[in-house]
Design a protein around this motif. Sequence first.
Motif: not given
Length: 248
Positions: A39-40, A142-143, A181-182, A228-233
Motif C-alpha cells: 500500500l505504501l 498490494v495484491l 483485508l487486502s 511481479e506476475r500478480v502485479e502485472a496481471a
Amino acid sequence: MNGLWFALAFLTRLPTPALDFSDSAAQARALAWYPLVGLLIGALLLALATLLQWLHAPAPLAAACVLALWVWLSGGLHLDGLADCADAWAGGHGQRERILQILKDPAAGPMGVVAIVLVLLLKFAALQALLTQGPLLLLAPVLGRVAAVALFLSLPYVRAGGLGAHLTQAPRGACLAAAWLSAVSCLFFGWPGVAALAAAIGVFMHWRSDCHQRLGGFTGDAAGAAIERVEAAAVVAAALALALVQHG
C-alpha cells in the motif's frame, strides 16, 4: 513495529532504522506487514502520478516515470526473481535439482530477459490507462505482496537458510487477516478492483501449482516472481475493466 521495519527492508529501498538481523521473531512478524508495504508503494506511485498529471506530462512519459519509480522502490529484487525463475523453468527441464541449481546462478539468461521485458511492457501500457484513475494504482502493489504472503502460508519453503527462512515462522492468523483485508478492499474500487482481484487470484493459483509441481514448494526467487506476475496481471486487468466501464 520491528516487523514493519523488516518488511520495508526486505521489500523496498526505503530507509529504515538500524535492524537487529539476529532477531528471528521480528523477521517472522514482517510477513504480515507485506500488504501494508504494498500500500505504501502504491501511495508513492499515486503521488508521482498526481504530480505528473498536474504538470500535464504526456501519458507515455508519465507512465514511464511511474514505472521507473515502481522498479526503483523494490530495487529490481522481484524482477530478478522473475528472471531467475524463467531461466530455471526453461533450462531445468522439469528436474528439481537442476532448477534449484539454476536459481542460484546470478546471471540472467535469454528467457529471464524476455520475462522482464514482457512484464515491464505490460505494466507500462496498463499504467497509461490508469494514470487518470489514480487510486487504482494502489491495487497491484498490494495484491503482489499478498501473493508472497499466500505462498508462505500454503507451500513449504525449500531453500534451507535462505533469506525467507525466518518468514516460515510468521504468525498465521495475522497474515491471513492482512491478506483477507487486502482482498476485500479491492471490492471498493468497483469493477476494476474486482477484475484486478480475480486476475491476481488466477495468476497466483497457476504459479502456486507450478511451483508445487516443479519444486515441491517455493524459494525466494519464486516469491519475487509471484509478486511481479500478480502485479502485472492486476494492473492489466484493472486497465481492461476500466476501459469496458468507460465505453460500456
